[in-house]
Design a protein around this motif. Sequence first.
Motif, PDB file in Angstrom:
ATOM      1  N   ILE A 129       0.858  -1.184   0.000  1.00 29.34           N
ATOM      2  CA  ILE A 129       0.000   0.000   0.000  1.00 29.34           C
ATOM      3  C   ILE A 129       0.896   1.236   0.000  1.00 29.34           C
ATOM      4  N   LEU A 130       0.836   2.007  -1.075  1.00 32.05           N
ATOM      5  CA  LEU A 130       1.645   3.220  -1.180  1.00 32.05           C
ATOM      6  C   LEU A 130       0.862   4.476  -0.809  1.00 32.05           C
ATOM      7  N   ASP A 131      -0.442   4.459  -1.064  1.00 32.08           N
ATOM      8  CA  ASP A 131      -1.283   5.624  -0.790  1.00 32.08           C
ATOM      9  C   ASP A 131      -2.443   5.184   0.103  1.00 32.08           C
ATOM     10  N   LEU A 163      -6.511  -7.063   2.207  1.00 24.89           N
ATOM     11  CA  LEU A 163      -5.710  -7.295   1.005  1.00 24.89           C
ATOM     12  C   LEU A 163      -5.252  -8.748   0.869  1.00 24.89           C
ATOM     13  N   LYS A 164      -5.065  -9.411   1.995  1.00 29.06           N
ATOM     14  CA  LYS A 164      -4.672 -10.813   1.928  1.00 29.06           C
ATOM     15  C   LYS A 164      -5.761 -11.641   1.268  1.00 29.06           C
ATOM     16  N   ILE A 178       0.006 -13.655  -6.615  1.00 29.24           N
ATOM     17  CA  ILE A 178      -0.065 -12.409  -5.857  1.00 29.24           C
ATOM     18  C   ILE A 178       0.124 -12.713  -4.377  1.00 29.24           C
ATOM     19  N   VAL A 179       1.007 -11.957  -3.727  1.00 28.14           N
ATOM     20  CA  VAL A 179       1.325 -12.222  -2.323  1.00 28.14           C
ATOM     21  C   VAL A 179       1.109 -10.959  -1.489  1.00 28.14           C
ATOM     22  N   PHE A 180       0.459 -11.120  -0.338  1.00 28.26           N
ATOM     23  CA  PHE A 180       0.357 -10.035   0.641  1.00 28.26           C
ATOM     24  C   PHE A 180       0.298 -10.664   2.024  1.00 28.26           C
ATOM     25  N   ASN A 181       1.302 -10.429   2.831  1.00 26.93           N
ATOM     26  CA  ASN A 181       1.391 -11.080   4.138  1.00 26.93           C
ATOM     27  C   ASN A 181       1.325 -10.102   5.308  1.00 26.93           C
ATOM     28  N   ASN A 182       0.996  -8.842   5.033  1.00 26.46           N
ATOM     29  CA  ASN A 182       0.931  -7.835   6.089  1.00 26.46           C
ATOM     30  C   ASN A 182      -0.506  -7.629   6.568  1.00 26.46           C
TER      31      ASN A 182
END
Length: 226
Positions: A129-131, A163-164, A178-182
């Motif tokens: 996530i940048l924004d 997002l996960k 696609i990976v998101f682990n936060n």
Amino acid sequence: MIRKVIIIVLIISLSSCKKKSISLETKNFNLEISSVYRKHGNFKNQLRNYPLFIDADKIDLKEVLGILLRVDTSIIKIRNKELKNQFFNVFIEPKNSDSIVNKTILTTILDEWNLRLEEKNNKSYAIEILDSTKYNNFKSTKKNFVNYVYNLSDSIKVSNCNLKKIAEVLNSEYAEEIVFNNESKRINYTWKKIEFDDLQTQLQHDLGVSFLDTKEDIKTFIISDK
């Protein structure tokens, strides 16, 4: 009159659900596959990779293919919607230890059901996530932790999903990994079923996320209609 219409619609819908089955005995193997009701209750599965053996009361095609290909089911993508959501009663038993029996059985299933198998190397992406301002524009107001995914004919709608979970949905629809682990807040969002590159641009614009190439290509097996 309304009751008759309902009955007719029900008959049409049931007849449109094609039941898949294979019954075959050769000198090299026994193969029995038949459709079972999705909500079929108690069941018992005996699964063995080597030597190959499957005796399953309820199993999906992806798991069967994973055993035949000897790969993790996460890298198998089934593009036929009917087969993707169907369960089967399966009995597979080789009659010898021939090393190519897996391939022969796999080819038989593909030919019987008019399918093709493609092996591809696809990119793997990590989401960030940048924004956060853009992302929070879609923040869910629900207080519970229940998420909802609506897979429609031309779009996908997620409700109260982080997002996960969205990454999991993307993985089920696209060949890319696609990976998101936060940790992330839960959002409501809808997107059209478009090419991955176009969707990637859309998610970057709407949600303020970036897709970082991990430089680790993922081998994917894609099952689709011929």
